[in-house]
Design a protein around this motif. Structure first.
Motif, PDB file in Angstrom:
ATOM      1  N   TYR A 288      28.119  11.341  -3.620  1.00 35.40           N
ATOM      2  CA  TYR A 288      28.186  11.255  -2.167  1.00 35.40           C
ATOM      3  C   TYR A 288      26.971  10.623  -1.494  1.00 35.40           C
ATOM      4  CZ  TYR A 288      26.727  16.054  -3.473  1.00 35.40           C
ATOM      5  OH  TYR A 288      26.171  17.154  -4.089  1.00 35.40           O
ATOM      6  N   PHE A 289      25.943  10.234  -2.249  1.00 29.66           N
ATOM      7  CA  PHE A 289      24.841   9.462  -1.663  1.00 29.66           C
ATOM      8  C   PHE A 289      24.900   7.985  -2.063  1.00 29.66           C
ATOM      9  CE2 PHE A 289      22.768  13.773  -2.165  1.00 29.66           C
ATOM     10  CZ  PHE A 289      22.893  14.125  -0.831  1.00 29.66           C
ATOM     11  N   LYS A 290      26.047   7.555  -2.590  1.00 30.26           N
ATOM     12  CA  LYS A 290      26.119   6.200  -3.147  1.00 30.26           C
ATOM     13  C   LYS A 290      26.002   5.112  -2.072  1.00 30.26           C
ATOM     14  CE  LYS A 290      31.197   6.122  -3.248  1.00 30.26           C
ATOM     15  NZ  LYS A 290      32.387   6.068  -4.122  1.00 30.26           N
ATOM     16  N   SER A 291      26.451   5.371  -0.840  1.00 26.93           N
ATOM     17  CA  SER A 291      26.381   4.354   0.205  1.00 26.93           C
ATOM     18  C   SER A 291      24.924   3.996   0.500  1.00 26.93           C
ATOM     19  CB  SER A 291      27.071   4.848   1.479  1.00 26.93           C
ATOM     20  OG  SER A 291      26.904   3.924   2.539  1.00 26.93           O
ATOM     21  N   TYR A 292      24.114   5.002   0.716  1.00 29.17           N
ATOM     22  CA  TYR A 292      22.685   4.756   0.977  1.00 29.17           C
ATOM     23  C   TYR A 292      22.023   4.140  -0.248  1.00 29.17           C
ATOM     24  CZ  TYR A 292      17.702   5.720   1.596  1.00 29.17           C
ATOM     25  OH  TYR A 292      16.341   5.598   1.671  1.00 29.17           O
ATOM     26  N   ALA A 293      22.304   4.682  -1.423  1.00 26.87           N
ATOM     27  CA  ALA A 293      21.675   4.188  -2.645  1.00 26.87           C
ATOM     28  C   ALA A 293      22.028   2.722  -2.889  1.00 26.87           C
ATOM     29  CB  ALA A 293      22.101   5.035  -3.843  1.00 26.87           C
ATOM     30  N   THR A 294      23.254   2.341  -2.564  1.00 25.41           N
ATOM     31  CA  THR A 294      23.666   0.944  -2.723  1.00 25.41           C
ATOM     32  C   THR A 294      22.864   0.044  -1.793  1.00 25.41           C
ATOM     33  OG1 THR A 294      25.902   1.601  -3.381  1.00 25.41           O
ATOM     34  CG2 THR A 294      25.604  -0.650  -2.589  1.00 25.41           C
ATOM     35  N   LYS A 295      22.694   0.461  -0.545  1.00 28.67           N
ATOM     36  CA  LYS A 295      21.889  -0.321   0.402  1.00 28.67           C
ATOM     37  C   LYS A 295      20.444  -0.435  -0.069  1.00 28.67           C
ATOM     38  CE  LYS A 295      24.695   1.064   4.390  1.00 28.67           C
ATOM     39  NZ  LYS A 295      24.715   1.832   5.658  1.00 28.67           N
ATOM     40  N   LEU A 296      19.893   0.674  -0.531  1.00 25.05           N
ATOM     41  CA  LEU A 296      18.512   0.664  -1.005  1.00 25.05           C
ATOM     42  C   LEU A 296      18.347  -0.267  -2.197  1.00 25.05           C
ATOM     43  CD1 LEU A 296      15.612   1.703  -1.047  1.00 25.05           C
ATOM     44  CD2 LEU A 296      16.415   3.677  -2.385  1.00 25.05           C
ATOM     45  N   SER A 297      19.310  -0.238  -3.106  1.00 26.07           N
ATOM     46  CA  SER A 297      19.198  -1.035  -4.327  1.00 26.07           C
ATOM     47  C   SER A 297      19.180  -2.536  -4.047  1.00 26.07           C
ATOM     48  CB  SER A 297      20.344  -0.702  -5.290  1.00 26.07           C
ATOM     49  OG  SER A 297      21.593  -1.168  -4.795  1.00 26.07           O
ATOM     50  N   LYS A 298      19.614  -2.930  -2.845  1.00 33.23           N
ATOM     51  CA  LYS A 298      19.633  -4.343  -2.480  1.00 33.23           C
ATOM     52  C   LYS A 298      18.301  -4.825  -1.922  1.00 33.23           C
ATOM     53  CE  LYS A 298      24.600  -4.448  -1.384  1.00 33.23           C
ATOM     54  NZ  LYS A 298      25.602  -4.642  -0.298  1.00 33.23           N
ATOM     55  N   ILE A 299      17.420  -3.889  -1.538  1.00 31.81           N
ATOM     56  CA  ILE A 299      16.184  -4.309  -0.868  1.00 31.81           C
ATOM     57  C   ILE A 299      14.926  -3.980  -1.665  1.00 31.81           C
ATOM     58  CG2 ILE A 299      17.251  -4.124   1.409  1.00 31.81           C
ATOM     59  CD1 ILE A 299      15.672  -1.514   1.817  1.00 31.81           C
ATOM     60  N   VAL A 300      15.072  -3.345  -2.835  1.00 25.73           N
ATOM     61  CA  VAL A 300      13.904  -3.048  -3.669  1.00 25.73           C
ATOM     62  C   VAL A 300      14.135  -3.609  -5.064  1.00 25.73           C
ATOM     63  CG1 VAL A 300      13.263  -0.988  -2.367  1.00 25.73           C
ATOM     64  CG2 VAL A 300      14.796  -0.761  -4.343  1.00 25.73           C
TER      65      VAL A 300
END
Length: 310
Positions: A223-235
């Protein structure tokens, strides 16, 4: 000339180091079976009800834990400095104890997540206000730890994505700012989490880190995959996803359709310590864990399903 105060400092240091030999024996055993181990360190703040009447509980501001009723006292700047230094020394002991890395816990309502959240951080100095100030203590802690362990020892962080409170909590935008700056500073990985378990609204709405009833459907997993996906694109560092990871096919779909590289499991391994080996050997039937959270209240944090079977 030596003084009694010097002897007291030496005694205190020896007391703080006394667990290193036992931890070293423990980590040696872990390494012999072919695994790695990272220690998570945290100052809990008011997420405790242990001896609170005779202990000073620090917080970014003087606030009450809405769930258990514990009060925190606003930290003075010298106390913040003491805590920053303590994190650095703790990381050094983790390294000396043979662990393969150290993780800062900055989620779930513990002290560092309180500093990040305007819901609890009401300070007017350089540790409060905008997100740059509210996250200052975390950056200082990371730098202190890096100074103590060197550049080759992994430092990770478990970081809140949201507080999940309707008004006044940590936002995704602010959390992403903290994560990106930590990546730029040289942190080795970010473990994504969320929820503030000291806020009654969050607990009552089942929006904490360990949610129940997620096994009703696969759509409720990870259930935290949406945020984690966004983060994975910028780091450019590994992003680790926790929170309701249950079925292997769900995690593999996320792995293949995002930049998320790692997955954390906790409650499923309490129910089935050999779960990963089962998956490796081709047994992909659904995990035993039903996310009832009874393991939190059993003696030894054991799975209630296993207790019934024993």
């Amino acid at each position: 000339m030596k003084t009694l105060f010097d002897k007291t400092k030496i005694l205190n240091m020896n007391m703080k180091n006394r667990f290193i030999p036992e931890y070293k024996e423990f980590t040696d055993k872990i390494h012999k079976i072919g695994s790695n181990i990272i220690m998570q360190i945290v100052y809990g703040g008011f997420m405790t009800d242990y001896n609170t009447k005779i202990r000073t509980i620090w917080g970014p501001s003087t606030m009450k834990n809405e769930v258990i009723g514990t009060w925190s006292k606003e930290m003075r700047k010298e106390e913040i400095k003491y805590l920053v230094d303590a994190y650095g020394q703790a990381a050094k002991r983790v390294k000396e104890s043979g662990f393969d890395g150290v993780e800062i816990h900055a989620g779930h309502g513990y002290l560092l997540s309180q500093f990040l959240s305007p819901y609890y951080n009401k300070r007017k100095d350089e540790y409060g206000g905008n997100i740059e100030n509210r996250s200052r203590i975390i950056f200082e802690i990371f730098n202190a730890m890096r100074k103590c362990v060197g550049n080759d020892f992994p430092i990770l962080i478990k970081l809140n994505s949201y507080d999940y409170v309707k008004e006044g909590g940590l936002t995704e935008i602010d959390s992403l700012y903290v994560a990106k700056k930590l990546a730029n500073l040289g942190i080795n990985a970010i473990e994504v989490t969320g929820g503030n378990e000291s806020i009654k609204e969050v607990v009552d709405s089942n929006m904490g880190a360990a949610r129940t009833k997620i096994v009703i459907s696969k759509e409720k997993e990870s259930y935290f995959k949406s945020y984690a996906t966004k983060l994975s694109k910028i780091v450019d560092i590994p992003v680790i996803l926790i929170g309701g990871n249950r079925h292997l096919d769900v995690m593999e779909d996320i792995l293949n359709n995002s930049n998320i590289q790692y997955f954390s499991l906790s409650r499923p391994l309490t129910a089935e310590p050999d779960l990963i080996n089962r998956w490796i050997n081709g047994d992909n039937k659904k995990p035993k864990c039903v996310s009832c959270n009874k393991c939190y209240t059993t003696h030894g944090k054991r799975c209630i399903l296993n207790i019934r079977e024993s």
